[in-house]
Design a protein around this motif. Structure first.
Motif, mmCIF file in Angstrom:
data_model
loop_
_atom_site.group_PDB
_atom_site.id
_atom_site.type_symbol
_atom_site.label_atom_id
_atom_site.label_comp_id
_atom_site.label_asym_id
_atom_site.label_seq_id
_atom_site.Cartn_x
_atom_site.Cartn_y
_atom_site.Cartn_z
ATOM 1 N N LYS A 1 0.791 -1.370 -0.143
ATOM 2 C CA LYS A 1 0.037 -0.012 0.156
ATOM 3 C C LYS A 1 0.941 1.213 0.059
ATOM 4 O O LYS A 1 0.416 2.243 -0.162
ATOM 5 C CB LYS A 1 -0.855 -0.170 1.357
ATOM 6 N N GLY A 2 2.130 1.066 0.226
ATOM 7 C CA GLY A 2 2.862 2.546 0.345
ATOM 8 C C GLY A 2 2.741 3.036 1.691
ATOM 9 O O GLY A 2 2.973 4.214 1.608
ATOM 10 N N TRP A 3 2.457 2.420 2.475
ATOM 11 C CA TRP A 3 2.321 2.951 4.071
ATOM 12 C C TRP A 3 3.393 2.929 4.749
ATOM 13 O O TRP A 3 3.952 1.964 4.853
ATOM 14 C CB TRP A 3 0.733 2.569 4.757
ATOM 15 N N THR A 4 3.811 3.706 5.935
ATOM 16 C CA THR A 4 4.653 3.723 6.868
ATOM 17 C C THR A 4 3.851 2.620 7.719
ATOM 18 O O THR A 4 2.780 2.462 7.683
ATOM 19 C CB THR A 4 4.965 4.945 7.522
ATOM 20 N N LEU A 5 4.605 2.012 8.767
ATOM 21 C CA LEU A 5 4.062 1.113 9.677
ATOM 22 C C LEU A 5 3.082 1.902 10.382
ATOM 23 O O LEU A 5 1.942 1.234 10.822
ATOM 24 C CB LEU A 5 5.151 0.434 10.591
ATOM 25 N N GLN A 6 3.359 3.032 10.719
ATOM 26 C CA GLN A 6 2.312 3.852 11.638
ATOM 27 C C GLN A 6 1.134 4.205 10.999
ATOM 28 O O GLN A 6 -0.201 4.088 11.423
ATOM 29 C CB GLN A 6 2.961 5.217 12.117
ATOM 30 N N GLN A 7 1.178 4.399 9.757
ATOM 31 C CA GLN A 7 0.103 4.805 8.981
ATOM 32 C C GLN A 7 -0.763 3.445 8.972
ATOM 33 O O GLN A 7 -1.863 3.374 9.116
ATOM 34 C CB GLN A 7 0.469 5.330 7.475
ATOM 35 N N GLY A 8 0.068 2.304 8.554
ATOM 36 C CA GLY A 8 -0.759 1.046 8.521
ATOM 37 C C GLY A 8 -1.498 0.710 9.494
ATOM 38 O O GLY A 8 -2.507 0.218 9.565
ATOM 39 N N VAL A 9 -0.984 0.600 10.735
ATOM 40 C CA VAL A 9 -1.519 0.143 11.903
ATOM 41 C C VAL A 9 -2.691 1.051 12.374
ATOM 42 O O VAL A 9 -3.735 0.714 12.808
ATOM 43 C CB VAL A 9 -0.483 0.284 13.152
ATOM 44 N N GLU A 10 -2.530 2.328 12.163
ATOM 45 C CA GLU A 10 -3.608 3.201 12.351
ATOM 46 C C GLU A 10 -4.849 2.996 11.456
ATOM 47 O O GLU A 10 -5.695 2.836 11.828
ATOM 48 C CB GLU A 10 -3.145 4.816 12.359
ATOM 49 N N ARG A 11 -4.468 2.757 10.177
ATOM 50 C CA ARG A 11 -5.700 2.682 9.277
ATOM 51 C C ARG A 11 -6.329 1.223 9.670
ATOM 52 O O ARG A 11 -7.522 1.292 9.664
ATOM 53 C CB ARG A 11 -4.838 2.584 7.850
ATOM 54 N N LEU A 12 -5.440 0.232 9.985
ATOM 55 C CA LEU A 12 -5.849 -0.889 10.231
ATOM 56 C C LEU A 12 -6.930 -1.103 11.286
ATOM 57 O O LEU A 12 -7.935 -1.787 11.358
ATOM 58 C CB LEU A 12 -4.902 -2.122 10.014
#
Length: 429
Positions: free
Chosen positions: A406-417
């Motif tokens: 997705k091109g997310w940082t880990l922080q972006q990804g965990v927050e989004r999920l």
């Protein structure tokens, strides 16, 4: 759903153990797992890094187990889903109650209008003949008498639905799951004389437990009847559903979409959208969406207090309001069917390392599925049969892989999920 002998790794060499770059503190949510398949692992839930585990039930033997674990570890409301340094044992479990397609043959359909009661008559004086009649009707390839004798007496679908309704009422956040369709699964063969000592006593009874597979499948019409009845219950009560689909993606879509026929959303044309934007006509609301108490207050010249937000009352529907297709292995084209703007249910897709990345074919398909899935409709899961470090590891692994695609940082990804998970569990029906 997989057990250690059904394609799910019991343990795996890990390529990384360093957690220093992973933002566990933001809240990692497992959308689908089976910790009650190994009850000894439940004690490890408190020490897990994951914030919440959605614990599935699948068959007769684990319904009460999931309920008991939820009573001890269950999240009571949204406020308890927090990352906390409290010394109290964390509450991590969201329960799900359902009957899995692998065990659907164990139910006979006695619900009104389906005619399923003809497969089994529990009031008969010849129950062994009734049992044989039922299993011959719902299983493929005419099972032999010895195999039928090894199976449990069938349970009525109506009684199971009544029990599930009560469990859902006792657990306001509970889902219906795991339910679904499976063309590939074959029933385990009967234990041979002297073999039962080989079963793993640590596993909850009722699964494959290391047995060889028989040639028998559960016929799709019967699986569909059991699935449909559970989906309708979810629609009636406004509960989310976790759905299993293996080699039956087209049949599964047909079964689910048949329930929302006549309830499809209107696709607003660009012309209408422009008219709304100009204020010429508002197609975005209707009196059906208004709270009846608010309408009555307006009729009587009263105003709703400013501090009382208007809440929409749930109206029972013939289909679930939210559906998660767990460890989704269909094609991107099938995914797009569920994403059509007329679909009235909110569809989520969860992914796991142990299923989606278990084969070269799965690995090849995975990037396209992740890219096709909308950012706000993707979830992660472990689908593991045991809680603890392995579950944490596989959650972290699938999260990292999705973030990379997705091109997310880990922080972006965990927050989004996490936000997606909270909407899946807590959204107003």
């Amino acid at each position: 759903m997989c057990g250690p002998s059904e394609g799910q790794p019991h343990s795996q060499e890990r390529r990384e153990t360093d957690d220093s770059d992973f933002p566990w503190g933001l809240g990692v949510c497992d959308a689908h797992c089976h910790p009650t398949d190994t009850m000894a692992s439940i004690a490890s839930i408190d020490s897990m890094r994951a914030l919440v585990l959605t614990a599935m039930s699948t068959r007769l033997q684990d319904q009460d187990l999931v309920a008991s674990v939820a009573a001890e570890h269950g999240i009571r409301d949204r406020s308890t889903l927090v990352v906390s340094d409290s010394q109290e044992a964390p509450r991590k479990i969201v329960p799900a109650f359902g009957w899995h397609p692998w065990f659907s043959h164990q139910l006979f359909d006695d619900t009104t209008g389906n005619g399923g009661s003809s497969t089994y008559d529990p009031s008969s004086s010849a129950l062994s003949e009734q049992k044989a009649k039922h299993y011959e009707a719902v299983l493929s390839s005419s099972p032999d008498a010895e195999f039928i004798a090894s199976l449990p007496d069938p349970k009525s679908l109506s009684s199971f639905l009544a029990e599930t309704r009560q469990r859902l009422e006792d657990n306001p956040l509970a889902l219906i799951g795991e339910v679904g369709l499976d063309k590939a699964f074959r029933l385990p063969a009967a234990w041979k004389e002297g073999e039962q000592h080989e079963r793993d006593e640590g596993l909850t009874p009722g699964g494959r437990e290391g047995r060889m597979l028989s040639p028998y499948h559960v016929k799709m019409p019967h699986q569909t009847q059991i699935l449909t009845a559970q989906l309708k219950l979810a629609g009636e009560l406004g509960r989310a559903v976790s759905v299993h689909g293996v080699q039956a993606h087209g049949v599964l879509f047909d079964a689910i979409s048949a329930l929302w026929k006549g309830h499809e959303k209107e696709v607003v044309s660009r012309r209408k959208q422009k008219m709304v934007a100009k204020g010429a006509e508002d197609f975005s609301s209707s009196s059906e969406d208004e709270d009846e108490d608010d309408i009555w207050a307006e009729i009587n010249g009263q105003k709703k207090p400013a501090d009382k937000p208007k809440q929409k009352k749930y109206k029972p529907k013939p289909f679930p309001p939210r559906i998660c297709l767990h460890s989704f292995t269909g094609s991107a084209q099938v995914m797009k069917q569920y994403l059509h703007p007329t679909v009235p249910a909110r569809i989520y897709f969860s992914f796991s390392t142990v299923i989606n990345l278990a084969t070269p074919g799965g690995e090849n398909k995975f990037p396209e599925l992740v890219k096709t899935c909308p950012d706000d409709q993707i979830l992660i899961e472990s689908d593991l049969h045991t809680a603890g470090e392995d579950m944490d590891y596989y959650l972290k692994d699938i999260c990292k892989k999705i973030c990379k695609i997705k091109g997310w940082t880990l922080q972006q990804g965990v927050e989004r999920l996490r936000k997606n998970y909270e909407e899946f569990i807590f959204s107003p029906a």
